[in-house]
Design an enzyme around this catalytic site. Structure first.
Site: not given
Ligand code: DGL
Length: 273
Positions: A76, A186
């Protein structure tokens, strides 16, 4: 004593997005076992406070270490920019994290314009500014926040018309400004690579860092003598802090095969300093 060569690699994300990273890790290291945690009860992280993201990251890492993880991959970007330093300070096992692929993008662009799609928190982070100073001085780097995309992937709406509309809204302005290379900063967005490529067209290069993360993980495991000897059966297990019946079909779609997803209670952040 536990043989670390036989224990698993812990991988986590705010939700299902990091499955894109897990796929690259499993492809590169087929003899390894993995434990994936989707903190779906708390996704997205992008609009949460620093203290909240640090708490969640620390609690999930503590769950993975209690499950005998021999390394942790923070799949992440947002958790990386907020909390990876604290994790590295706390644990002695390798902690591998995301880095938006600015460096390869700068090498690949011919137009000299690179678009970076990421969460607002990643785009505003000192870590991204440092990457741009280090590698991006000679090109124009255009940041593009993408509100709503993480949520769309969490709902499993990768092919929904509403998701395509969001993607067009975020990608087309970058193309209009001359970008020929798009960085997916992302891990959720990497699951939409095909959809993004369709909108951007074949002349646009999409870069992301999951293969680089896999190489880094392999290097660190080799350095510390922790690569699997391939003698035990490799397995990949999935956990979520959300509702397993909702998360299971989404992870299965992203993973490309039906998997079992086990619900865990959100580990208590306060148990970890
Ligand atoms: N997959 C996360 C990332 O890479 C999503 C962030 C979020 O939950 O907002 O940034």
């Amino acid at each position: 004593m536990m043989d670390r060569g036989k224990s698993a690699i812990g991988v986590f994300d705010s939700g299902v997005g990091g499955v894109s990273v897990l796929k690259a890790l499993q492809r590169a290291l087929p003899n390894e076992s993995f434990i994936y945690v989707a903190d779906s009860a708390n996704a997205p992280y992008g609009d949460k406070s620093t203290a909240f993201i640090e708490g969640r990251t620390s609690a999930t890492a503590s769950f993975l270490v209690a499950s005998h993880a021999k390394a942790i991959v923070v799949a992440c970007n947002t958790a990386t920019v907020v909390a990876v330093q604290a994790l590295r300070a706390h644990y002695s096992i390798p902690v591998i994290a995301m880095e938006p692929a600015i460096k390869p993008a700068v090498q690949l662009t011919r137009s000299g314009v690179v678009g970076v799609l990421a969460t607002e928190r990643t785009l505003e982070s000192p870590a991204l500014a440092a990457l741009c100073r280090r590698f991006g001085e000679t090109v124009e780097v255009i940041p593009q926040p993408c509100p709503g995309l993480v949520e769309a992937v969490e709902r499993g709406e990768m092919d929904a018309e509403a998701t395509a509309q969001l993607l067009r809204r975020y990608v087309e302005p970058l193309l209009a400004k001359g970008a020929d290379t798009l960085v997916l900063g992302c891990t959720h967005y990497v699951n939409l690579s095909d959809q993004i490529q369709r909108i951007a067209g074949p002349g646009i290069t999409i870069v992301e860092s999951s293969a680089a993360v896999a190489r880094q993980l392999e290097r660190r495991l080799a350095e510390t003598g922790n690569l699997s000897d391939g003698m035990s059966n490799a397995e990949t297990r999935f956990f979520t802090t959300g509702r397993a019946d909702q998360v299971q079909p989404v992870i299965s779609a992203l993973w490309g095969a039906t998997v079992h997803v086990q619900a865990i209670e959100a580990p208590d952040a306060r148990t970890v300093a």
